[in-house]
Every structure is written in structure tokens, then in C-alpha cells.
Design an enzyme around this catalytic site. Structure first.
Site, PDB file in Angstrom:
ATOM      1  N   ASP A  27      63.505  41.010  38.943  1.00  0.00           N
ATOM      2  CA  ASP A  27      64.305  40.527  39.058  1.00  0.00           C
ATOM      3  C   ASP A  27      65.551  41.076  40.124  1.00  0.00           C
ATOM      4  O   ASP A  27      64.635  40.640  41.506  1.00  0.00           O
ATOM      5  CB  ASP A  27      64.878  42.633  38.194  1.00  0.00           C
ATOM      6  CG  ASP A  27      66.005  43.242  38.218  1.00  0.00           C
ATOM      7  OD1 ASP A  27      66.992  42.927  37.315  1.00  0.00           O
ATOM      8  OD2 ASP A  27      65.752  44.481  38.908  1.00  0.00           O
ATOM      9  N   ASP A  29      69.027  42.988  40.974  1.00  0.00           N
ATOM     10  CA  ASP A  29      69.518  44.159  41.598  1.00  0.00           C
ATOM     11  C   ASP A  29      68.222  45.336  42.064  1.00  0.00           C
ATOM     12  O   ASP A  29      67.299  45.377  41.041  1.00  0.00           O
ATOM     13  CB  ASP A  29      70.909  44.356  41.571  1.00  0.00           C
ATOM     14  CG  ASP A  29      71.206  45.454  42.183  1.00  0.00           C
ATOM     15  OD1 ASP A  29      72.169  44.794  42.867  1.00  0.00           O
ATOM     16  OD2 ASP A  29      71.684  47.044  41.998  1.00  0.00           O
TER      17      ASP A  29
END
Ligand code: PLP
Ligand code: CA
Length: 304
Positions: A27, A29
Site C-alpha cells: 500500500d 500512503d
């Protein structure tokens, strides 16, 4: 592994896990950066994994930029080994869904940022042009007759008129209702939050009485996009690393991947423990298989 479970792993356990897996899904952020700032050590970890022959991809629900902009961001922040083919965003995957799965026989009404439109344009998806109707209201605006899908993502220019038009198009049961992602909100600095795509989608779901099909995490579709572009991808060889239990961990378990929570983002250990104690078995997919404080904890594994 004996150390698999909702608990922090360190040193030799991390090394062992990195040796055992050959495909890493990160992922963005909260795992490799916070907004415009790379997480300390993240670039070195990613570059080292790639140099050591591991396959690495990035899976982000952020639909506001086209992939080319992510490329620039990766290189700006020191992730020099990352290439376009490794980036899977919810906007890119929405474009693939419309082009290869839905094959919509008409135009798409888009609520979203410019980056989403750019990604759709690149995939050749015909989108309704925002008509130049300065005085338009829901009582007199133009509705385009051949709209066969409504796609909703984060839109910082959201208006009542867009909400109203989307709801009108969705009166047609043959008009698809797609969402780039269903993220509720995102943290900003100074105690602020950014309402996510999910908050706009909820409004349209209420007004239309329909449920959106979600493209981004935790739906499986992004993994299908990755699988179709990386041959021989075996879920058992994958590790999904993320910071939000409700999107990243659930995405990993929906796709049959081992999952790792990093504590540099949204979810904390206590929430993971709560889900693991839950009597609802559907909550167990939100529990990480491994936890680390930060992906910088991978660094010692690359030292001889
Ligand atoms: N969507 C928007 C608009 C965001 O600003 C963010 C994070 O900042 C995200 C989604 C979540 O991105 P990721 O899936 O990389 O955590
Ligand atoms: Ca995240």
C-alpha cells in the site's frame, strides 16, 4: 511459520519471512510515504527488495493521479527502481475494469479528479464532457442519453449538481454504478481529515437506492489486474503490506495473501486485537498475519 499471528515480529523472523516470499504488494500512503514525505528507510527497503530479485508492486486506493504522476513521485522521493508496470492505482484499475470487463456500450459519467479522467482517457473510455452550463441546476441541466456507467471517486470539486446528475443516470437499471474505492477518510496534519471517496459514494447510494461496485481495496479486482500482468503469480508467495485493516488486511485475506500491518499509518495494534477477539468470523479477515512498527524494520534483513 511459528511466528504467524497478530503480533509484532522482528530481526530473524522478518528475515525469514522476506526469504520465504517472492512477491510483495505495498500500500502507499501510510506504508511508504505520508503525503509528500517518504517514510524513513522505505525507499532503501523497496530498492533493496527489487535489486535482490523480489517482485514488488504498489496497490493504492488513491484515484487522484494518473500512473505517470506516481512514477514522478516515486523517483522524486528516492524510489529509483520503481517502474510504471509496478503501479496499480484504483483509477488505473477502474479504467481496466471499464475497458476489459464492463465493456460499457456508451459513455461514462465521472465524478472524480482530473487524474482519474486522464487515466480513463488513456484507456480509450468515452466520458461525458462536463457541459458548459454556468446557470445549470438540477431542474434545467442536460442529461446525456447514452450514459451507461457512473464512476465515482474522490472529487474535491464535488457539487450538489453532480450528486443529482449521478442519481438521475442511475435510475436506469442498465447503467453501471462503479466506485474507484470506498475509503471513508484520510488523515491530514494538524488534526484535519480529508473525506474520502466513500463519503461521496454513500451520498449517491442513498439518493439512487443503488449499491456501488467497488474496484479498489478490499475488493479482489486489483489483485486480478496484477495477476493478469505478472505471470505465474502464486498467492502463497505473496505478502500484502498495509496500514489500514479495513482495506489492506481485508484485501490481502480476500485474495488469499499473507498480510502485514505497519504501524506508521492509520490502524493500531489495539484495533487489530479487537478484530481478532471478535465473535463475528467476517472480522477475522481484518486481522494481520504479521505486524511491524515500520517497513524500515526490513532493513537489517538486507545486511550480510
Ligand atoms: N484516496 C485519497 C484521495 C487519498 O488522499 C489517499 C491517501 O492519502 C488514499 C486514497 C489512500 O491511499 P493508499 O491506498 O495508498 O493508502
Ligand atoms: Ca494506506
Amino acid at each position: 511459520f511459528g511466528f504467524k499471528g497478530c503480533q509484532k515480529i522482528r530481526g530473524p523472523q522478518i528475515r525469514h519471512l522476506l526469504e520465504a516470499k517472492d512477491f510483495f504488494l505495498f500500500d502507499c500512503d501510510g506504508v511508504i510515504w505520508h503525503g509528500e514525505k517518504a517514510i524513513t528507510g522505505a525507499a532503501q527497503v523497496v530498492n533493496s527488495l527489487i535489486r535482490s530479485g523480489k517482485r514488488v508492486v504498489f496497490v493504492t486506493n488513491n484515484c487522484t493521479r494518473p500512473r505517470q504522476n506516481y512514477m514522478l513521485k516515486f523517483s522524486r522521493l528516492g524510489f529509483h527502481e520503481v517502474m510504471l508496470e509496478q503501479i496499480f492505482s484504483s483509477s488505473y484499475c477502474s479504467a481496466l475494469y471499464l475497458r476489459d470487463v464492463a465493456k460499457v456500450p456508451g459513455q461514462v459519467f465521472v465524478i472524480g479528479c482530473e487524474g482519474l479522467r486522464r487515466e480513463l482517457q488513456e484507456a480509450g473510455i468515452p466520458c461525458v464532457e462536463e457541459a458548459d452550463e454556468p446557470e445549470a441546476t438540477i431542474y434545467n441541466c442536460t442529461l446525456v442519453p447514452d450514459v451507461k456507467a457512473v464512476l465515482v471517486g474522490h472529487d474535491d470539486q464535488m457539487t450538489f449538481l453532480k450528486l443529482a446528475k449521478a442519481s438521475c443516470y442511475l435510475r436506469d437499471p442498465d447503467c453501471l454504478f462503479l466506485a474507484t474505492d470506498n475509503d471513508p477518510w484520510h488523515p491530514l496534519s494538524g488534526g484535519r481529515i480529508l473525506p474520502g471517496s466513500g463519503s461521496l459514494i454513500a451520498a449517491i447510494e442513498v439518493a439512487s437506492g443503488r449499491k456501488a461496485t467497488v474496484i479498489g481495496k478490499p475488493s479482489r479486482f486489483m489483485f486480478e489486474c496484477i495477476s493478469s500482468q505478472f505471470s505465474g503469480l502464486d498467492p502463497a508467495q505473496c505478502l500484502m503490506v498495509g496500514d489500514r485493516l479495513e482495506t489492506d488486511m481485508l484485501f490481502g485475506s480476500n485474495c488469499g495473501l499473507d498480510t502485514m500491518l505497519t504501524l506508521t499509518g492509520i490502524s493500531q495494534m489495539e484495533e487489530a486485537h479487537e478484530y481478532s477477539r471478535s465473535e463475528l468470523s467476517t472480522n477475522h479477515g481484518l486481522v494481520p498475519d504479521y505486524v511491524v512498527d515500520t517497513i524500515a524494520d526490513f532493513l537489517p534483513a538486507f545486511e550480510d
